[in-house]
Motif scaffolding. Sequence first.
Motif, PDB file in Angstrom:
ATOM      1  N   TRP A 266       0.848  -1.193   0.000  1.00  0.00           N
ATOM      2  CA  TRP A 266       0.000   0.000   0.000  1.00  0.00           C
ATOM      3  C   TRP A 266       0.887   1.247   0.000  1.00  0.00           C
ATOM      4  N   GLN A 267       0.881   1.968  -1.108  1.00  0.00           N
ATOM      5  CA  GLN A 267       1.559   3.260  -1.233  1.00  0.00           C
ATOM      6  C   GLN A 267       3.007   3.223  -0.730  1.00  0.00           C
ATOM      7  N   GLY A 268       3.770   2.252  -1.212  1.00  0.00           N
ATOM      8  CA  GLY A 268       5.174   2.144  -0.867  1.00  0.00           C
ATOM      9  C   GLY A 268       5.457   1.361   0.400  1.00  0.00           C
ATOM     10  N   TRP A 269       4.407   1.034   1.145  1.00  0.00           N
ATOM     11  CA  TRP A 269       4.546   0.222   2.351  1.00  0.00           C
ATOM     12  C   TRP A 269       4.147  -1.219   2.032  1.00  0.00           C
ATOM     13  N   THR A 270       4.716  -2.151   2.784  1.00  0.00           N
ATOM     14  CA  THR A 270       4.260  -3.536   2.784  1.00  0.00           C
ATOM     15  C   THR A 270       4.002  -3.930   4.229  1.00  0.00           C
ATOM     16  N   VAL A 271       2.800  -4.401   4.504  1.00  0.00           N
ATOM     17  CA  VAL A 271       2.459  -4.844   5.857  1.00  0.00           C
ATOM     18  C   VAL A 271       2.445  -6.364   5.871  1.00  0.00           C
ATOM     19  N   ALA A 272       3.140  -6.950   6.857  1.00  0.00           N
ATOM     20  CA  ALA A 272       3.236  -8.401   6.990  1.00  0.00           C
ATOM     21  C   ALA A 272       2.446  -8.855   8.216  1.00  0.00           C
ATOM     22  N   LYS A 273       1.654  -9.894   8.040  1.00  0.00           N
ATOM     23  CA  LYS A 273       0.824 -10.439   9.114  1.00  0.00           C
ATOM     24  C   LYS A 273       0.910 -11.964   9.093  1.00  0.00           C
ATOM     25  N   ALA A 274       0.468 -12.586  10.186  1.00  0.00           N
ATOM     26  CA  ALA A 274       0.305 -14.034  10.207  1.00  0.00           C
ATOM     27  C   ALA A 274      -0.888 -14.419   9.340  1.00  0.00           C
ATOM     28  N   GLY A 275      -1.009 -15.698   9.032  1.00  0.00           N
ATOM     29  CA  GLY A 275      -1.988 -16.172   8.063  1.00  0.00           C
ATOM     30  C   GLY A 275      -3.407 -16.263   8.574  1.00  0.00           C
ATOM     31  N   GLY A 276      -4.232 -16.996   7.813  1.00  0.00           N
ATOM     32  CA  GLY A 276      -5.670 -17.048   8.069  1.00  0.00           C
ATOM     33  C   GLY A 276      -6.075 -17.851   9.276  1.00  0.00           C
TER      34      GLY A 276
END
Length: 619
Positions: A266-276
């Motif tokens: 998103w707009q030059g950012w990458t957000v990392a999260k755990a899965g589903g």
Amino acid sequence: MFTTRPTLQGTFGMAATTHWLASQSAMAVLEDGGNAFDAAVAAGFVLHVVEPHLNGPAGEVPIILAPADGPVRVLCGQGPAPAGATVAHYTSLGLDLVPGTGPLAAAVPGAFDAWLLLLRDHGTKSLADVLRHAIGYAEHGHPAVERIGETVETVRALFETEWTSSAELYLRGGRAVRPGELLTNRPLAATWRRLLTEAEAASADRAAQIDAARRIWREGFIGEALADFAARPAMDTSGERHAGTLTGDDLAAHTATYEDPVTHDWQGWTVAKAGGWTQGPAFLQQLALLPAELPAPGSPDYVHLLIEGSKLAMADREAWYGDAADVPLTTLLGEDYNTARRALVGDRASYVLRPGSPDGRTPRLSKHALAVATGSGGFDPLGIPASGAGEPTVARGTGPRTPGAPPTADPGIDPDGTTRGDTCHIDVVDRWGNLVSATPSGGWLQSNPVIPGLGFPLGTRLQMTWLEEGLPNSLTPGRRPRTTLTPSLALRDGVPVMAFGTPGGDQQDQWQLHFFLAVAQRPQVRGGLDLQGAIDAPNWHNDSFPGSFFPRGMRPGSVTVESRIGDAVIDGLRRRGHDVTVGAAWSEGRLCAVARDPRTGVLSAAANPRGMQGYAVGR
């Protein structure tokens, strides 16, 4: 711009947690030459001692880490359902929901093994080095925060009549600890000392000692005590005594695991999260639903847009997330899907639970979720959880207030005096560029009886599963209950720069989204991200989806805002049809964050003032 505290900056190391003693313990490990992972483990074990109403060793902890010399990874500290935890077994007991407390709600404990795996693989310190802070506070005491005694008082009758092992630890002399009094947990200190003695006797090698401790947890004196106590019937929220399904074989078979994160750009950012198996991708779905141009931050249009996007993402969470099925995340985060979903956001508040149809599939909700969504079935729209069940949707305590103004009621206690468990959070960054974010929870003092000789109880995460076959989050042996715990890590132009998170159950990925967008849209302060300003900004949440905790209620069309958000926003939301509740000025969220500027090496940290408990430290 007003902030309650400065955003800390330095070059050596930074830690931010939900309790000042955990933050300072993490910093002590950094000062002693440890890295961010050593510091996070030390802080995690301290939180078990100083926030026993919020987490414990037999709870859970998802961890997201960015080693300076490696890729971003997720470390899963969420244990699965035991082999005997079948829908048929629970429904044969006359249950339609997993109880919110008691042994029957216990998954295989996941936190301890995850912390030790993080230490073995990414830390540098010995187990004794990182445990000494927790042992010291458990042995010699720590000044109790207000919420510990208040929580104990709400379950006093249960402790005195049923959970007597808990009364021995938390009702000494017949009363709960008062704020500021030293609270000890000597059984826990003795547990960790015996663990260290046995692990050190097994090997002189650091990694081998850690693995020996992991085996002792699974199969040694700790594992035996866990399995023995799970088999003893105990009173739970059903009003009856039930034994758990956890066995020694379940404990022996479980280890924490690594996996790749789910990400969204998103707009030059990458957000990392755990899965589903977590609700984390709902954060990413909310990002994917945003239009190219956002309304003015903090305006009624802006808040309305985020509320409605949250409803759509959380409806998808209810229909599609869970470890008992493949979660169609590629489609859920895809542009075509979100373009169509974005068109559902209108000028008026939605009161309908609207999951989508990724890849043309028909969404399926549990019978209970359908009942609470439609108001049928006799369910309370939101419900008051029974003692010990669930997590709150607001911060503990009220945070800063205007000098001379009267204190407001603590929203952490329900009107009938019942209490709920909550969560902790830890973020650490070090001078080498390692970043880690962790959200420990479960194993609350009010979740299960204290296990004699160990000093802590089992968790209750199975309450998040459905007692109905064929759903992504159905209770399934060997599968993880879908958790609300959801730490975050953000990259800028592909480089890890920020770790953040918050307690708060279902609301975690609402508050975190608001924080992230505030960081991304605020001007920098002193050359760095304005972490404290983003944390201090007025926050809000909605409950327009089935809750994850017993009794699994919802409140369609609701939104709860901090009074500081202002009359213009409150009135604007009401004109758009939202059912607005105005909460205390400092009641929404308990965020922590750390950051690193890869160009300069400057580190930053900030922590939430709400509840007057979280602090950042660093230099």
